[in-house]
Design a protein around this motif. Structure first.
Motif, PDB file in Angstrom:
ATOM      1  N   GLU A  88       0.844  -1.203   0.000  1.00 42.50           N
ATOM      2  CA  GLU A  88       0.000   0.000   0.000  1.00 42.50           C
ATOM      3  C   GLU A  88       0.878   1.252   0.000  1.00 42.50           C
ATOM      4  O   GLU A  88       0.568   2.236  -0.678  1.00 42.50           O
ATOM      5  CB  GLU A  88      -0.918   0.001   1.227  1.00 42.50           C
ATOM      6  N   LEU A  89       1.973   1.206   0.747  1.00 46.93           N
ATOM      7  CA  LEU A  89       2.910   2.322   0.796  1.00 46.93           C
ATOM      8  C   LEU A  89       3.530   2.576  -0.583  1.00 46.93           C
ATOM      9  O   LEU A  89       3.643   3.720  -1.019  1.00 46.93           O
ATOM     10  CB  LEU A  89       4.003   2.049   1.826  1.00 46.93           C
ATOM     11  N   LEU A  90       3.889   1.517  -1.286  1.00 43.96           N
ATOM     12  CA  LEU A  90       4.437   1.674  -2.633  1.00 43.96           C
ATOM     13  C   LEU A  90       3.446   2.396  -3.536  1.00 43.96           C
ATOM     14  O   LEU A  90       3.818   3.297  -4.300  1.00 43.96           O
ATOM     15  CB  LEU A  90       4.788   0.317  -3.247  1.00 43.96           C
ATOM     16  N   ASP A  91       2.191   2.002  -3.444  1.00 45.73           N
ATOM     17  CA  ASP A  91       1.155   2.651  -4.265  1.00 45.73           C
ATOM     18  C   ASP A  91       1.029   4.132  -3.906  1.00 45.73           C
ATOM     19  O   ASP A  91       0.886   4.977  -4.793  1.00 45.73           O
ATOM     20  CB  ASP A  91      -0.189   1.943  -4.094  1.00 45.73           C
ATOM     21  N   GLY A  97       4.209  10.567  -6.898  1.00 45.90           N
ATOM     22  CA  GLY A  97       5.313  10.833  -7.823  1.00 45.90           C
ATOM     23  C   GLY A  97       6.674  10.675  -7.181  1.00 45.90           C
ATOM     24  O   GLY A  97       7.666  11.212  -7.679  1.00 45.90           O
ATOM     25  N   VAL A  98       6.731   9.936  -6.073  1.00 51.81           N
ATOM     26  CA  VAL A  98       7.995   9.705  -5.363  1.00 51.81           C
ATOM     27  C   VAL A  98       8.676   8.480  -5.967  1.00 51.81           C
ATOM     28  O   VAL A  98       8.069   7.409  -6.083  1.00 51.81           O
ATOM     29  CB  VAL A  98       7.755   9.482  -3.851  1.00 51.81           C
ATOM     30  N   ARG A  99       9.928   8.661  -6.369  1.00 49.47           N
ATOM     31  CA  ARG A  99      10.692   7.538  -6.913  1.00 49.47           C
ATOM     32  C   ARG A  99      11.079   6.607  -5.771  1.00 49.47           C
ATOM     33  O   ARG A  99      11.398   7.053  -4.672  1.00 49.47           O
ATOM     34  CB  ARG A  99      11.941   8.054  -7.623  1.00 49.47           C
ATOM     35  N   LYS A 121       2.699  -3.829 -11.839  1.00 46.47           N
ATOM     36  CA  LYS A 121       2.415  -2.492 -12.387  1.00 46.47           C
ATOM     37  C   LYS A 121       3.649  -1.590 -12.380  1.00 46.47           C
ATOM     38  O   LYS A 121       3.648  -0.521 -12.957  1.00 46.47           O
ATOM     39  CB  LYS A 121       1.275  -1.830 -11.636  1.00 46.47           C
ATOM     40  N   TYR A 122       4.719  -2.041 -11.694  1.00 45.28           N
ATOM     41  CA  TYR A 122       5.942  -1.267 -11.601  1.00 45.28           C
ATOM     42  C   TYR A 122       7.037  -1.917 -12.442  1.00 45.28           C
ATOM     43  O   TYR A 122       6.935  -3.066 -12.844  1.00 45.28           O
ATOM     44  CB  TYR A 122       6.411  -1.173 -10.141  1.00 45.28           C
TER      45      TYR A 122
END
Length: 130
Positions: A88-91, A97-99, A121-122
């Motif tokens: 969830e944090l990755l999403d 827009g954080v790399r 999705k990444y």
């Protein structure tokens, strides 16, 4: 560099040992920290992003325990709830827009990490290193 609760050097033997070179690198590292405006914060990773919300100019590196595919002792502190929070944090990072980069195991000893579909999705880069 890794230390245990007694502040004893405990990097895996055979891969790293404490020697004169290691001590010099540690001294050099400490000198650089003193010269730069670097701040450390001891927080649970879940609280860290509340204290310091990441922005698109940040790069976030996440290296969670490889709980599903390895048997390291520290995996005992990592739950399915922690794993779900991580994705969830990755999403959220992506939406802001954080790399970011996430390290982990996709396959170990022929067993696929059951969470790999959450990363489709990444951009996933598999490295074939032992």
């Amino acid at each position: 560099m890794r230390f245990n609760k007694s502040f004893k050097f405990n990097q895996t033997f055979g891969k790293r040992t404490i020697n004169d070179n290691t001590i010099q690198k540690l001294k050099d590292y400490c000198s650089i920290l003193k010269e730069k405006d670097i701040q450390f914060n001891c927080s649970n990773y879940k609280e860290l992003f509340q204290k310091f919300p990441p922005t698109p100019s940040d790069f976030v590196y996440l290296d969670p325990p490889y709980a599903y595919l390895s048997e390291a002792g520290y995996n005992a502190y990592w739950s399915k709830s922690d794993e779900n929070f991580l994705y969830e944090l990755l999403d959220k990072l992506n939406d802001l827009g954080v790399r970011f980069a996430l390290s982990g195991m996709s396959v170990n000893k022929g067993i696929k990490n059951p969470n790999m579909d959450k990363l489709e999705k990444y951009k996933v880069i598999n490295l074939d290193y032992d």
